[in-house]
Enzyme design. Sequence first.
Site, short mmCIF file in Angstrom:
data_model
loop_
_atom_site.label_atom_id
_atom_site.label_comp_id
_atom_site.label_asym_id
_atom_site.label_seq_id
_atom_site.Cartn_x
_atom_site.Cartn_y
_atom_site.Cartn_z
N GLY A 1 -12.82 -4.20 1.01
CA GLY A 1 -14.25 -3.95 1.13
C GLY A 1 -14.75 -2.98 0.08
O GLY A 1 -15.85 -3.14 -0.45
N LYS B 1 -17.50 -18.28 2.04
CA LYS B 1 -18.95 -18.30 2.19
C LYS B 1 -19.68 -17.55 1.08
O LYS B 1 -19.27 -16.47 0.67
CB LYS B 1 -19.35 -17.69 3.53
CG LYS B 1 -18.86 -18.47 4.73
CD LYS B 1 -19.34 -17.82 6.03
CE LYS B 1 -18.90 -18.62 7.24
NZ LYS B 1 -19.39 -18.01 8.50
N ARG C 1 0.83 -1.21 0.00
CA ARG C 1 0.00 0.00 0.00
C ARG C 1 0.86 1.26 0.00
O ARG C 1 0.48 2.27 -0.62
CB ARG C 1 -0.94 -0.01 1.20
CG ARG C 1 -2.09 -0.99 1.04
CD ARG C 1 -2.94 -1.06 2.29
NE ARG C 1 -4.10 -1.90 2.07
CZ ARG C 1 -4.83 -2.43 3.04
NH1 ARG C 1 -4.49 -2.21 4.31
NH2 ARG C 1 -5.88 -3.17 2.77
N GLY D 1 -8.10 -9.13 -0.46
CA GLY D 1 -6.89 -9.49 0.27
C GLY D 1 -6.31 -10.84 -0.09
O GLY D 1 -5.10 -10.98 -0.34
#
Length: 394
Positions: free
Chosen positions: A370, A199, A36, A347
Site C-alpha cells: 500500500g 480492477k 521482509r 505483493g
Amino acid sequence: MTFTRMTDLDLTGKTVLIREDLNVPVKDGVVGNDARVRAALPTIELALANAGKVIIMSHLGRPQEGVAVSQQQEFSMQPVADYLGQLLGREVAFISDYLDNPQQVADSDADLILLENVRMNTGEKANDEALSARYAALCDVFVMDAFGTAHRAQASTHGVALQAKTVCAGPLLAGELDALEKSLSHPERPMLAIVGGAKVSSKLQVLQSLSTRVDQLIVGGGIANTFLLAAGYNIGKSLCEPDLVDTAAKLMETTTIPLPTDVIVAREFSADATATVKAVTDVDDDDMILDIGPETARAFCTLISAMRTILWNGPVGVFEFAAFATGTREIAQAIADNTGFSLAGGGETVSAIEQFGIGDAISYISTGGGAFLEYVEGTELPAVQVLKQRSQTQ
C-alpha cells in the site's frame, strides 16, 4: 529528499529503537516467506555494529488491540524473534510486557531485543500520543525503517517520531525512497510503467498519476480488459469495470497505452481450463481473457527493451495458473534483461518475481504494498513527512 539517515548519526553507546516491517506469515510457530525479515537484516546488523543496544518493534497480522497475547497467541512475535536469531547467528531477547515494565528493557543485558506485536497495544492504530511517548521513552534514537507501514499514521510509525529525542530513516526505508525518487522524480528517459491487476478502480489514482509522468503505459490483467472494452472490443465474460470505461478512454487519449492484439482465453477460471490463443478481435461472448497472447508479449517485450526506466506493479495475466503465466513470465524476463533502471513493487509483483527467479536482475524491489502505491499516486506518506519535519528541528 531531505531527511536524517541512520548513517548520518553517531550511535555509539546509544539505545536505538527500530521500527521494522517483520509482518511475515507464521504457521504453527514457523516463519514462512521471510523476505521482509531478510530485507531488514542490513539495518539491524549496521545498528548492532555501532549502537549500545538495539530494540526492534514491528506488527504481525491483525490482532485485537488491548487483548492479552495469551488469548491471541498466533499473533505473537516470539517465532519471529527466534527466526531472526537464527539468521543473525545470535540470541535475540524477546520482551512482551515492555509497556507495563519498561525498566525491563533498560536493565536487559541483551544488546538486541525484539518487542511484542505493537498492534496489540491500545492506541496503536489511533496514533495515541501517550502510547507514542512510551515508545519514545525506550530509546535515545528512533529509526523508522518500515516502508511497508509508512503510509499509516500510527503510534509506532508516526507518533513516536514526533516525540523521540532523535529521529532518522533506516537504510531500508531510505533505499526505498531513493529508488522511488529516482524512478518518478528524476527518471532516465524513455520511461515505461506496467500496471496490472484485477480492477481499474483499485489503481485508478496510480494510473492517473503515472499517465502524466511516463512515455508509455502498459496495462494488464483485469485492468486491460476495461481498456479493451473502452476501445470497442468484445471481452466476453472477462473481469472488467464497465462504469470506468469512460475513464479508460480519457487515459488513452492523453497517454500512449498499447493494447493487446491477441489474448489467451478460456471458458472458465480454473487452473485446468483449456487455454486458447485468439486475436483480440475474435473473442467470443463466453470467453474469459486470462493472459496476453504471444504476439502481444513479443511487442511488449520489444517496447520494454527500448526503455531506460521501468516501473512495474502487477501481473499481465493469471500467472498463478501455469497455462496463463506465459505473458507475465516473458514480461518479467524482458524487465530483467533491460539494462536501465527497474523498480518493482506490490505483493503480486513480488510473488511473480520470486516465481520466475529474476529477483537479482531487478534494480530495486520494494517491500511496500500500500505504501508503494500511495507514493506512486503522489500521496505524501505520514512517516516520511514526519522524518522530514524532524530533520529540520533536531
